[in-house]
Design an enzyme around this catalytic site. Sequence first.
Site, PDB file in Angstrom:
ATOM      1  N   SER A 127       0.819  -1.208   0.000  1.00  0.00           N
ATOM      2  CA  SER A 127       0.000   0.000   0.000  1.00  0.00           C
ATOM      3  C   SER A 127       0.853   1.257   0.000  1.00  0.00           C
ATOM      4  O   SER A 127       0.325   2.345  -0.168  1.00  0.00           O
ATOM      5  CB  SER A 127      -0.846   0.056   1.270  1.00  0.00           C
ATOM      6  OG  SER A 127      -1.523  -1.123   1.464  1.00  0.00           O
ATOM      7  N   HIS A 161      -1.577  -2.621  -6.797  1.00  0.00           N
ATOM      8  CA  HIS A 161      -2.219  -2.279  -5.526  1.00  0.00           C
ATOM      9  C   HIS A 161      -3.737  -2.409  -5.638  1.00  0.00           C
ATOM     10  O   HIS A 161      -4.403  -1.557  -6.248  1.00  0.00           O
ATOM     11  CB  HIS A 161      -1.792  -0.849  -5.142  1.00  0.00           C
ATOM     12  CG  HIS A 161      -2.331  -0.395  -3.836  1.00  0.00           C
ATOM     13  ND1 HIS A 161      -2.507   0.929  -3.527  1.00  0.00           N
ATOM     14  CD2 HIS A 161      -2.742  -1.087  -2.745  1.00  0.00           C
ATOM     15  CE1 HIS A 161      -3.000   1.024  -2.303  1.00  0.00           C
ATOM     16  NE2 HIS A 161      -3.149  -0.179  -1.816  1.00  0.00           N
ATOM     17  N   GLU A 173      -4.254   0.156  -8.565  1.00  0.00           N
ATOM     18  CA  GLU A 173      -3.254   1.210  -8.786  1.00  0.00           C
ATOM     19  C   GLU A 173      -1.953   0.505  -9.187  1.00  0.00           C
ATOM     20  O   GLU A 173      -1.473  -0.371  -8.466  1.00  0.00           O
ATOM     21  CB  GLU A 173      -3.082   1.978  -7.463  1.00  0.00           C
ATOM     22  CG  GLU A 173      -2.289   3.239  -7.546  1.00  0.00           C
ATOM     23  CD  GLU A 173      -2.275   3.973  -6.188  1.00  0.00           C
ATOM     24  OE1 GLU A 173      -2.193   3.320  -5.129  1.00  0.00           O
ATOM     25  OE2 GLU A 173      -2.331   5.225  -6.205  1.00  0.00           O
ATOM     26  N   ASN A 211      -2.796   6.294  -1.004  1.00  0.00           N
ATOM     27  CA  ASN A 211      -2.610   6.433   0.441  1.00  0.00           C
ATOM     28  C   ASN A 211      -1.943   7.739   0.857  1.00  0.00           C
ATOM     29  O   ASN A 211      -2.092   8.146   2.015  1.00  0.00           O
ATOM     30  CB  ASN A 211      -1.871   5.222   1.000  1.00  0.00           C
ATOM     31  CG  ASN A 211      -2.832   4.076   1.171  1.00  0.00           C
ATOM     32  OD1 ASN A 211      -3.923   4.252   1.705  1.00  0.00           O
ATOM     33  ND2 ASN A 211      -2.471   2.903   0.679  1.00  0.00           N
TER      34      ASN A 211
HETATM   35  N1  CAA Z   1     -15.255  -9.059   0.955  1.00  0.00           N
HETATM   36  C1  CAA Z   1     -15.970  -9.241  -0.151  1.00  0.00           C
HETATM   37  N2  CAA Z   1     -17.135  -8.640  -0.411  1.00  0.00           N
HETATM   38  C2  CAA Z   1     -17.612  -7.813   0.530  1.00  0.00           C
HETATM   39  C3  CAA Z   1     -16.936  -7.572   1.735  1.00  0.00           C
HETATM   40  C4  CAA Z   1     -15.710  -8.238   1.936  1.00  0.00           C
HETATM   41  N3  CAA Z   1     -14.960  -8.045   3.010  1.00  0.00           N
HETATM   42  N4  CAA Z   1     -17.657  -6.694   2.464  1.00  0.00           N
HETATM   43  C5  CAA Z   1     -18.746  -6.403   1.746  1.00  0.00           C
HETATM   44  N5  CAA Z   1     -18.720  -7.075   0.576  1.00  0.00           N
HETATM   45  C6  CAA Z   1     -19.702  -7.043  -0.483  1.00  0.00           C
HETATM   46  C7  CAA Z   1     -21.030  -7.593  -0.015  1.00  0.00           C
HETATM   47  O1  CAA Z   1     -21.046  -8.987  -0.075  1.00  0.00           O
HETATM   48  C8  CAA Z   1     -21.983  -6.942  -0.980  1.00  0.00           C
HETATM   49  O2  CAA Z   1     -21.960  -7.649  -2.200  1.00  0.00           O
HETATM   50  P1  CAA Z   1     -23.317  -7.816  -3.043  1.00  0.00           P
HETATM   51  O3  CAA Z   1     -23.622  -6.462  -3.600  1.00  0.00           O
HETATM   52  O4  CAA Z   1     -22.963  -8.828  -4.059  1.00  0.00           O
HETATM   53  O5  CAA Z   1     -24.331  -8.285  -2.066  1.00  0.00           O
HETATM   54  C9  CAA Z   1     -21.350  -5.573  -1.222  1.00  0.00           C
HETATM   55  O6  CAA Z   1     -19.975  -5.683  -0.842  1.00  0.00           O
HETATM   56  C10 CAA Z   1     -21.998  -4.485  -0.400  1.00  0.00           C
HETATM   57  O7  CAA Z   1     -21.936  -4.904   0.944  1.00  0.00           O
HETATM   58  P2  CAA Z   1     -23.017  -4.579   2.050  1.00  0.00           P
HETATM   59  O8  CAA Z   1     -24.342  -4.382   1.386  1.00  0.00           O
HETATM   60  O9  CAA Z   1     -22.921  -5.598   3.116  1.00  0.00           O
HETATM   61  O10 CAA Z   1     -22.488  -3.279   2.738  1.00  0.00           O
HETATM   62  P3  CAA Z   1     -22.252  -1.828   2.185  1.00  0.00           P
HETATM   63  O11 CAA Z   1     -23.229  -1.447   1.142  1.00  0.00           O
HETATM   64  O12 CAA Z   1     -22.163  -1.054   3.415  1.00  0.00           O
HETATM   65  O13 CAA Z   1     -20.836  -1.895   1.480  1.00  0.00           O
HETATM   66  C11 CAA Z   1     -18.484  -1.740   1.455  1.00  0.00           C
HETATM   67  C12 CAA Z   1     -19.689  -2.394   2.104  1.00  0.00           C
HETATM   68  C13 CAA Z   1     -18.405  -2.166  -0.035  1.00  0.00           C
HETATM   69  C14 CAA Z   1     -17.252  -2.276   2.172  1.00  0.00           C
HETATM   70  C15 CAA Z   1     -18.632  -0.179   1.540  1.00  0.00           C
HETATM   71  O14 CAA Z   1     -18.865   0.195   2.877  1.00  0.00           O
HETATM   72  C16 CAA Z   1     -17.423   0.568   1.030  1.00  0.00           C
HETATM   73  O15 CAA Z   1     -17.234   0.759  -0.154  1.00  0.00           O
HETATM   74  N6  CAA Z   1     -16.557   1.033   1.981  1.00  0.00           N
HETATM   75  C17 CAA Z   1     -15.335   1.752   1.660  1.00  0.00           C
HETATM   76  C18 CAA Z   1     -14.266   0.762   1.316  1.00  0.00           C
HETATM   77  C19 CAA Z   1     -12.984   1.420   0.937  1.00  0.00           C
HETATM   78  O16 CAA Z   1     -12.821   2.629   0.921  1.00  0.00           O
HETATM   79  N7  CAA Z   1     -11.992   0.585   0.631  1.00  0.00           N
HETATM   80  C20 CAA Z   1     -10.671   1.036   0.322  1.00  0.00           C
HETATM   81  C21 CAA Z   1      -9.841   1.001   1.561  1.00  0.00           C
HETATM   82  S1  CAA Z   1      -8.201   1.540   1.247  1.00  0.00           S
HETATM   83  C22 CAA Z   1      -7.426   0.169   0.683  1.00  0.00           C
HETATM   84  O17 CAA Z   1      -7.904  -0.907   0.631  1.00  0.00           O
HETATM   85  C23 CAA Z   1      -6.054   0.360   0.189  1.00  0.00           C
HETATM   86  C24 CAA Z   1      -4.999   0.550   1.125  1.00  0.00           C
HETATM   87  O18 CAA Z   1      -3.899   0.571   0.633  1.00  0.00           O
HETATM   88  C25 CAA Z   1      -5.155   0.743   2.555  1.00  0.00           C
END
Ligand code: CAA
Length: 304
Positions: A127, A161, A173, A211
């Site tokens: 990351s 990434h 990325e 990040n």
């Molecule tokens: N793994 C796989 N799929 C997942 C999951 C997981 N851990 N968590 C949720 N999902 C899926 C669900 O199964 C659901 O799929 P369907 O549409 O097929 O049913 C979908 O995501 C939506 O989930 P929910 O309805 O349960 O919940 P939500 O609408 O609140 O969405 C979320 C959950 C997609 C995580 C949403 O809250 C979101 O987009 N959050 C922000 C995530 C983000 O910013 N990620 C980047 C982080 S930074 C990073 O990763 C990089 C780094 O270098 C640190």
Amino acid sequence: MSIAHGIRTLGVLGSGQMGLGIAYVAALRAKVPVLLYDRSTEQIEKGLKFMDKLLAKDVSKGKIQDIEAKEARDRVTVVSQDQAYKGFRDVDMVVEAVSENLPLKQKIFSSLSAECRPDAILASNTSSISITKIAASTIPEGQSSASGSGKQSAARVVGLHFFNPVPVMKLVELISALQTSEDTLNRARAFAVACGKEVTVSKDVPGFVSNALLMPFINEAIMWLEKGVATKEDIDKTLKLGMNHPMGPLELADFIGLDTCLAIQQTLYQGTGDSKYRPSVLLERMVDAQWYGRKNGKGFYEYP
Ligand code: CAA
């Protein structure tokens, strides 16, 4: 097989939330056989159970057919503990997704460059850590034990990434080390596209684009909590309802992992010397307390 990325078999190193997600999109979307290795057999079992759950959910929602789920699952094979990196001997690409620790990654890339075919791409899902430093840890020309040549060792290293949750987030990325070849970049990009992702390219700066922008935002939210400006719920609600973010910054920090957030912030701070990246004391203390967020049940919030 006529495919732009030329990846007929993928190795994934690390079966935590990122590695598992990468194995999932590679097997289901890119339809590539995946060899999965983790030094913890417990972690692999946990990861595979989660993959089964995800596939079953996709089937029950009608997103994929039963047969597609079965085929995807059958494409994933676990590399035994005896084999370890040797299990990646014949793959066309390895994606490393272990914790954010430079010496660990350097050791891994040195071993991979010795074990893998000289033309195999060696990608890191880091990351924030310098891909150039990781590439420099590969074994140089003439010293590789694999096929007698490490000629392309550093040129085949690239940053790939993914974002968490990998099956859902649309972006990859791509980060080019100073040593990365054009061919490596093009193949890595084509592979990410085959996994169903859009691709952006970032230079190899600490934290890359994603990040370097996200972590000061998360850190600022933690400092505001520390200062008592607002409750954690209200900080998160402000960003969720006021700015339409899917998660508030504290909830997101828990989701990413507080240990991971701290490691990224330390890389940013050490890599730039800029005080705007200095991790907050509260974040450091929470990691000292081993409150890592969602992954182990407690962070800013509790996860029973
Ligand atoms: N793994 C796989 N799929 C997942 C999951 C997981 N851990 N968590 C949720 N999902 C899926 C669900 O199964 C659901 O799929 P369907 O549409 O097929 O049913 C979908 O995501 C939506 O989930 P929910 O309805 O349960 O919940 P939500 O609408 O609140 O969405 C979320 C959950 C997609 C995580 C949403 O809250 C979101 O987009 N959050 C922000 C995530 C983000 O910013 N990620 C980047 C982080 S930074 C990073 O990763 C990089 C780094 O270098 C640190």
